[in-house]
Write a protein that holds these residues in place. Structure first.
Motif, short mmCIF file in Angstrom:
data_model
loop_
_atom_site.label_atom_id
_atom_site.label_comp_id
_atom_site.label_asym_id
_atom_site.label_seq_id
_atom_site.Cartn_x
_atom_site.Cartn_y
_atom_site.Cartn_z
N TYR A 127 -14.32 1.48 -4.48
CA TYR A 127 -13.54 0.89 -5.57
C TYR A 127 -14.41 0.71 -6.82
O TYR A 127 -14.04 0.01 -7.75
CB TYR A 127 -12.92 -0.44 -5.14
CG TYR A 127 -13.91 -1.42 -4.52
CD1 TYR A 127 -14.60 -2.33 -5.31
CD2 TYR A 127 -14.13 -1.42 -3.15
CE1 TYR A 127 -15.49 -3.23 -4.74
CE2 TYR A 127 -15.02 -2.31 -2.58
CZ TYR A 127 -15.69 -3.21 -3.37
OH TYR A 127 -16.59 -4.10 -2.82
N GLU A 128 -15.57 1.35 -6.81
CA GLU A 128 -16.42 1.40 -7.99
C GLU A 128 -16.94 2.82 -8.12
O GLU A 128 -17.49 3.39 -7.18
CB GLU A 128 -17.58 0.42 -7.88
CG GLU A 128 -18.43 0.40 -9.13
CD GLU A 128 -19.46 -0.72 -9.15
OE1 GLU A 128 -20.13 -0.87 -10.18
OE2 GLU A 128 -19.60 -1.42 -8.13
N GLU A 137 -19.04 0.24 1.47
CA GLU A 137 -18.50 -0.01 0.14
C GLU A 137 -19.52 0.22 -0.97
O GLU A 137 -19.47 -0.40 -2.03
CB GLU A 137 -17.93 -1.42 0.07
CG GLU A 137 -16.82 -1.62 1.09
CD GLU A 137 -16.19 -3.01 1.08
OE1 GLU A 137 -16.31 -3.71 0.06
OE2 GLU A 137 -15.58 -3.38 2.10
N LYS A 193 -11.38 -5.10 -9.76
CA LYS A 193 -11.87 -6.47 -9.59
C LYS A 193 -10.73 -7.48 -9.60
O LYS A 193 -10.88 -8.61 -9.08
CB LYS A 193 -12.90 -6.81 -10.67
CG LYS A 193 -12.40 -6.79 -12.08
CD LYS A 193 -13.50 -7.14 -13.07
CE LYS A 193 -13.16 -6.98 -14.51
NZ LYS A 193 -11.84 -7.36 -14.98
N ASP A 194 -9.60 -7.11 -10.18
CA ASP A 194 -8.43 -7.99 -10.21
C ASP A 194 -7.43 -7.66 -9.12
O ASP A 194 -6.35 -8.26 -9.05
CB ASP A 194 -7.75 -7.91 -11.58
CG ASP A 194 -8.65 -8.37 -12.71
OD1 ASP A 194 -9.39 -9.35 -12.50
OD2 ASP A 194 -8.61 -7.76 -13.79
N HIS A 195 -7.76 -6.71 -8.24
CA HIS A 195 -6.83 -6.29 -7.19
C HIS A 195 -7.59 -6.09 -5.88
O HIS A 195 -7.33 -5.15 -5.13
CB HIS A 195 -6.13 -5.00 -7.58
CG HIS A 195 -5.30 -5.11 -8.82
ND1 HIS A 195 -4.03 -5.63 -8.82
CD2 HIS A 195 -5.58 -4.80 -10.12
CE1 HIS A 195 -3.54 -5.62 -10.05
NE2 HIS A 195 -4.46 -5.12 -10.84
N MET A 196 -8.49 -7.01 -5.58
CA MET A 196 -9.31 -6.84 -4.39
C MET A 196 -8.51 -7.02 -3.10
O MET A 196 -8.97 -6.65 -2.02
CB MET A 196 -10.49 -7.80 -4.43
CG MET A 196 -11.54 -7.45 -5.50
SD MET A 196 -12.20 -5.78 -5.30
CE MET A 196 -13.14 -5.95 -3.79
N ILE A 204 -13.90 -0.20 -11.18
CA ILE A 204 -14.12 -1.60 -10.87
C ILE A 204 -13.54 -2.50 -11.94
O ILE A 204 -13.12 -3.64 -11.67
CB ILE A 204 -15.63 -1.90 -10.66
CG1 ILE A 204 -15.85 -3.31 -10.09
CG2 ILE A 204 -16.39 -1.74 -11.97
CD1 ILE A 204 -15.25 -3.53 -8.72
N ASP A 205 -13.45 -2.00 -13.17
CA ASP A 205 -12.90 -2.79 -14.27
C ASP A 205 -11.45 -3.17 -14.00
O ASP A 205 -10.96 -4.19 -14.51
CB ASP A 205 -13.00 -2.02 -15.59
CG ASP A 205 -14.44 -1.81 -16.03
OD1 ASP A 205 -15.32 -2.57 -15.56
OD2 ASP A 205 -14.69 -0.89 -16.84
#
Length: 413
Positions: free
Chosen positions: A211-212, A354, A332-335, A328-329
């Motif tokens: 996710y990054e 990860e 980070k709000d949808h972990m 990630i930008d």
């Protein structure tokens, strides 16, 4: 039917169909073979019995719906994979099987033994003791990136359709073109896909959960020289090849793909073609930090300006563009989307890996379009070249993860 029925036959069929994307094309998809293959997948989805099967003429995505069989509403999950292969020979893919690999032997790919998979050079092989590996014959790539993902999604769908007692919510699937040239998701229709979140099934070894990504840019450089006869060249000739060599030599030698790892960015020259008269170079630039990417881009601009200043007229012409941003930008709000995949893997005794991916996926762009889309493993190793291989057992585990994500989506909502 068994859970993995037709997984490997599907994969073998897919990789034998040539779908190499073309960076120089202006069409969508970039190559006609991609269109043919996408329509074949469209037909397969219809034959399986999926709903809302559609080939989108604007973005070349084939999408379909497996409708919910629940009496309650749960989030709609999307699963995505790309069908194109990278810039390496993909004509005549001839997969080879290594049964019950011992994790230490050298695997000969071609008849002459010119190309081998050696654990001393590719230590990832050591973790596959007892596995059945599918390799190339040394003359092409394999295409596990990302036809393993396509085969795994199709296998998940066929298993759920054959076992209607297994409860699931709405599942959307999409197969798209041109990921390898960075344009495949440019016109992806997020509102029309009707998913609450999604996963690209486009990662590498077992457990990858990404996710990054890098932030990415690319540029093309054209160098115009002046070619005259060498006998009278002093003060007149401008050797475009020499300018290209000087340009490449100006980059930091410890900031290339082969000298970096982890969170380190790089400059990468992809091609260098030309003559004394003119030269063309292609580059990509990568950095995990957007500020770092902008600094690298400025380094290139300043270098071009500095070299042009040495001549009465500009000799170097630069064309630069952004490709994608670090997802990630958004993520980070949808972990919670990442955590669902974590729980699915852990329930199957798979340890999530990860680490930031030193690359990018269509999920990078799609996440910025409003659909959170992390990336999960599909099994491929050594992708984009003749040393590519995949474990059949890891492909099966990828199917398990997709099914478990769907199962947990039901039980937890």
């Amino acid at each position: 039917m068994t859970k993995y029925e037709n997984l490997i036959p599907r994969f073998l069929k897919y990789v034998k169909t040539e779908t190499r994307s073309n960076e120089d094309s202006t069409t969508i998809p970039s190559a006609p073979n991609e269109v043919t293959f996408l329509h074949e997948l469209e037909q397969e989805l219809n034959e399986l019995g999926l709903s809302e099967v559609n080939y989108n003429q604007d973005n070349a995505y084939v999408t379909a719906l497996l409708p919910s069989n629940l009496d309650k509403k749960v989030p709609t999950i999307g699963f995505l994979a790309h069908i194109d292969t990278a810039d390496f020979n993909a004509v005549g893919v001839n997969p080879q099987f290594v049964e019950n690999y011992d994790g230490k032997s050298v695997i000969q790919l071609d008849d002459k033994g010119e190309f081998v998979l050696d654990p001393a050079e590719f230590p990832s092989l050591k973790k596959y003791a007892g596995h059945t590996l599918i390799t190339t014959d040394g003359s092409t790539l394999l295409g596990a990136d990302d036809k393993s993902g396509v085969a795994e999604i199709m296998t998940m769908l066929s298993y759920l359709l054959a076992n209607p007692e297994i409860k699931h919510g709405d599942l959307k699937v999409g197969f798209g073109p041109d990921e390898e040239i960075g344009t495949g998701a440019d016109k992806f229709d997020v509102p029309g896909f009707h998913a609450d979140f999604a996963y690209t099934v486009d990662g590498g070894p077992l457990g990858q959960l990404e996710y990054e990504t890098f932030s990415a840019a690319a540029f093309k450089l054209h160098i115009q020289g002046k070619n005259v006869h060498p006998s009278g060249a002093k003060g007149i000739m401008v050797n475009a090849i020499q300018l290209g060599v000087d340009f490449q030599a100006a980059f930091p030698k410890d900031e290339t793909p082969e000298t970096t790892d982890g969170r380190e960015g790089y400059y990468h020259v992809l091609s260098f073609n030309g003559t004394v008269e003119e030269v063309d170079l292609d580059y990509i630039i990568r950095d995990f930090d957007q500020t770092g990417l902008e600094a690298r881009k400025q380094f290139v601009v300043d270098l071009v300006d500095r070299m042009n200043a040495a001549y009465k007229e500009p000799r170097l012409t630069l064309k630069m563009w952004d490709q994608y941003q670090n997802m990630i930008d958004v993520m980070k709000d949808h972990m919670d989307v990442v955590q669902l995949a974590e729980r699915a893997m852990e329930a199957l005794d798979i340890k999530p890996d990860e680490e930031p991916v030193r690359g990018g996926t269509d999920g990078s762009k799609i996440s910025f379009m409003g659909l959170p889309t992390p990336n999960i493993f599909a099994g491929g190793e050594n992708m984009h070249g003749r040393y590519e291989y995949v474990s059949t057992q890891v492909m099966e585990q990828a199917v398990d993860v997709l099914l478990k994500i769907s199962e947990l989506n039901v039980s937890e909502n």
